[in-house]
Design an enzyme around this catalytic site. Structure first.
Site, mmCIF file in Angstrom:
data_model
loop_
_atom_site.group_PDB
_atom_site.id
_atom_site.type_symbol
_atom_site.label_atom_id
_atom_site.label_comp_id
_atom_site.label_asym_id
_atom_site.label_seq_id
_atom_site.Cartn_x
_atom_site.Cartn_y
_atom_site.Cartn_z
ATOM 1 N N GLN A 172 45.799 2.890 -59.196
ATOM 2 C CA GLN A 172 46.055 2.357 -60.536
ATOM 3 C C GLN A 172 45.287 3.157 -61.580
ATOM 4 O O GLN A 172 44.144 3.546 -61.375
ATOM 5 C CB GLN A 172 45.682 0.877 -60.603
ATOM 6 C CG GLN A 172 44.270 0.522 -60.200
ATOM 7 C CD GLN A 172 44.031 -0.971 -60.251
ATOM 8 O OE1 GLN A 172 44.765 -1.725 -60.880
ATOM 9 N NE2 GLN A 172 42.986 -1.413 -59.578
ATOM 10 N N ASP A 238 52.997 -2.235 -63.172
ATOM 11 C CA ASP A 238 52.701 -3.659 -63.355
ATOM 12 C C ASP A 238 52.793 -3.977 -64.840
ATOM 13 O O ASP A 238 52.073 -3.394 -65.654
ATOM 14 C CB ASP A 238 51.299 -3.975 -62.830
ATOM 15 C CG ASP A 238 51.040 -5.460 -62.680
ATOM 16 O OD1 ASP A 238 51.783 -6.261 -63.284
ATOM 17 O OD2 ASP A 238 50.092 -5.829 -61.966
ATOM 18 N N GLU A 273 56.289 -4.776 -61.088
ATOM 19 C CA GLU A 273 55.522 -5.967 -60.751
ATOM 20 C C GLU A 273 55.397 -6.882 -61.969
ATOM 21 O O GLU A 273 55.118 -6.433 -63.075
ATOM 22 C CB GLU A 273 54.129 -5.552 -60.258
ATOM 23 C CG GLU A 273 53.298 -6.681 -59.685
ATOM 24 C CD GLU A 273 52.077 -6.174 -58.931
ATOM 25 O OE1 GLU A 273 51.170 -6.994 -58.686
ATOM 26 O OE2 GLU A 273 52.028 -4.978 -58.574
ATOM 27 N N ASP A 307 53.296 -11.228 -58.251
ATOM 28 C CA ASP A 307 51.832 -11.276 -58.294
ATOM 29 C C ASP A 307 51.403 -12.654 -58.785
ATOM 30 O O ASP A 307 51.128 -13.546 -57.996
ATOM 31 C CB ASP A 307 51.320 -10.155 -59.205
ATOM 32 C CG ASP A 307 49.799 -10.097 -59.253
ATOM 33 O OD1 ASP A 307 49.141 -10.958 -58.654
ATOM 34 O OD2 ASP A 307 49.248 -9.180 -59.895
ATOM 35 N N LYS A 331 47.330 -10.502 -52.796
ATOM 36 C CA LYS A 331 46.159 -10.124 -53.586
ATOM 37 C C LYS A 331 44.929 -10.714 -52.913
ATOM 38 O O LYS A 331 44.567 -11.867 -53.145
ATOM 39 C CB LYS A 331 46.333 -10.637 -55.018
ATOM 40 C CG LYS A 331 45.535 -9.871 -56.053
ATOM 41 C CD LYS A 331 46.118 -10.102 -57.433
ATOM 42 C CE LYS A 331 45.553 -9.124 -58.440
ATOM 43 N NZ LYS A 331 46.267 -9.176 -59.722
ATOM 44 N N THR A 360 42.192 -5.999 -56.514
ATOM 45 C CA THR A 360 41.853 -5.826 -57.915
ATOM 46 C C THR A 360 40.832 -4.711 -58.085
ATOM 47 O O THR A 360 40.064 -4.410 -57.162
ATOM 48 C CB THR A 360 41.277 -7.136 -58.484
ATOM 49 O OG1 THR A 360 40.843 -6.931 -59.835
ATOM 50 C CG2 THR A 360 40.087 -7.624 -57.666
ATOM 51 N N CYS A 361 40.831 -4.139 -59.278
ATOM 52 C CA CYS A 361 39.807 -3.159 -59.628
ATOM 53 C C CYS A 361 38.418 -3.784 -59.624
ATOM 54 O O CYS A 361 37.410 -3.090 -59.485
ATOM 55 C CB CYS A 361 40.107 -2.571 -61.003
ATOM 56 S SG CYS A 361 40.288 -3.832 -62.296
#
Length: 416
Positions: A172, A238, A273, A307, A331, A360-361
């Site tokens: 990402q 996304d 997404e 998501d 997730k 997630t980041c």
């Protein structure tokens, strides 16, 4: 392997926790932060540093294993648990988890992980981040006791029947959607670029024109920068519900737009997404079923990834049963204990849909490493390169962990 002590320590994550509601309401950037008041309960600022909590298990042979509690960047959005506090979590672990683990003899992962998943405080489950981190530590402890990789523990306890191998990496860009996308192309990332289209102005455009221009640029850069002629990545963006915002939730108009994006990026396959946020799980399922039908009517090959509103194993089962998406984003921090992510990925795979082991980041290096084992053992169609938004670090952490695991298992097989 016996657990003789449980130690917790607060730490950092690879990014920040962001108030998605405030950002979608057009909060203005102020350098790296945002101007304005938060809208989601629990946030002190629209953007605040992410927090983690390491849970260390001291084992009877003197070795130490650990997992990291962490929550997603957009906590409190789309039906998720609230923003995570490491200090509050440490107190909860001490009061409600440590007594269950001290002097516990670990012979298997699944049973004790399910027990942690079932803990209730005044009828409420432990925060998803706590279940996430504790379960990572438990998996590592069982692997340590058996002298195998975490992926092998998953394969054996869940009877996956899957040959453990590296899976495609999905990276990402964060807000640096040009420079970071070019990094991905040069490093031949399998799936790219995410692009963080989380606001209409400046990212999508009132008519979708900003995203169209970006995707046209992306295709041109793939053609110009790809190291080998056969490099052909999958494009996955996304959009955080913003497509629904500009078309007032109209499925037919959204389908026209998405189909046009698919034609724009051809011959590269496109996954979108969260194009529309319908506001609840049931509404999201109904909307996605209609949107998939509308895309099929247009003979579009664009795939839909779910998501938001698909946060738990029960949610994922509902989306799968309804045929409401092509790609299911499992997730990992949202599902709580990683046993839930394992079951979800296997469920999606068995149903014939694409099982995306994401996250997630705003995680840590440790949770990313454990997620790599989960993705490999469950035969995921792609795994998120995490944490952070710098691209290189996430690719290194997840990619190297998969490579090491695959090499170690292959070496052991050769020696037999």
């Amino acid at each position: 392997m016996r657990i003789v002590d449980v130690v917790t320590v607060p730490g950092r994550t690879g990014f920040f926790a962001d108030d998605q509601a405030a950002i979608r309401a057009a909060a203005l950037h102020d350098g790296f932060g945002y101007v304005g008041e938060p809208l989601t309960p629990g946030f002190l600022r629209i953007r605040q540093p992410g927090e983690s909590l390491s849970v260390l298990l001291v084992l009877g042979d003197g070795s130490v294993v650990f997992g990291d509690c962490a929550a997603v960047q957009y906590s409190g959005a789309g039906g998720r648990d609230p923003v995570f506090s490491a200090d509050a979590a440490a107190a909860i672990v001490a009061a409600h988890v440590t007594p269950l683990l001290i002097d516990r003899e670990l012979t298997a992962f699944r049973e004790v992980a399910d027990e942690i998943e079932g803990v209730r405080i005044l009828g409420t489950p432990l925060h998803t981040a706590i279940r996430y981190g504790v379960s990572q530590a438990l998996l590592a402890a069982v692997a340590q006791g058996r002298r195998v990789t975490m992926a092998e523990v998953i394969r054996d306890e869940y009877s996956t029947g899957i040959d453990i191998a590296s899976v495609p990496l999905y990276a990402q860009t964060g807000d640096d959607r040009h420079g970071n996308a070019e990094k991905m192309i040069v490093k031949t990332v399998d799936v790219l670029p995410h692009a963080l289209i989380n606001a209409v102005d400046g990212k999508l455009g009132q008519d979708g024109e900003v995203l169209e221009a970006y995707l046209a640029w992306l295709v041109s850069r793939i053609e110009a920068l790809r190291p080998t002629p056969d490099y052909s990545p999958r494009i996955h963006i996304d959009t955080y519900g913003t497509v629904g915002l500009i078309f007032d939730g109209d499925v037919e108009r959204a389908a026209d737009y998405l189909a046009g994006l698919g034609r724009l990026v051809a011959p590269y396959p496109l996954t979108v997404e969260h194009p529309i946020d319908a506001g609840s799980r049931d509404a999201q399922i109904e909307t996605y079923v209609a949107l998939r039908r509308a895309l099929a009517a247009r003979a579009s090959t664009v795939k839909l990834a779910v998501d938001e509103w698909c946060n738990t194993l029960d949610d994922i089962r509902a989306f799968v049963d309804a045929g409401a998406a092509d790609v299911i984003h499992v997730k990992t921090p949202d599902l709580g204990g990683i046993g839930q992510s394992i079951e979800a990925l296997l469920l999606v795979r068995e149903a014939g849909y694409e099982a995306y082991c994401g996250g997630t980041c705003n995680e840590t290096d440790r949770s990313a490493q454990v997620s790599a084992h989960v993705a490999m053992a469950c035969g995921a169609t792609q795994v998120l390169a995490k944490p952070g938004m710098g691209v290189d670090e996430g690719l290194m952490i997840v990619g190297n962990e998969m490579a090491r695991t695959e090499a170690l298992i292959a070496s052991r097989l050769i020696r037999k």
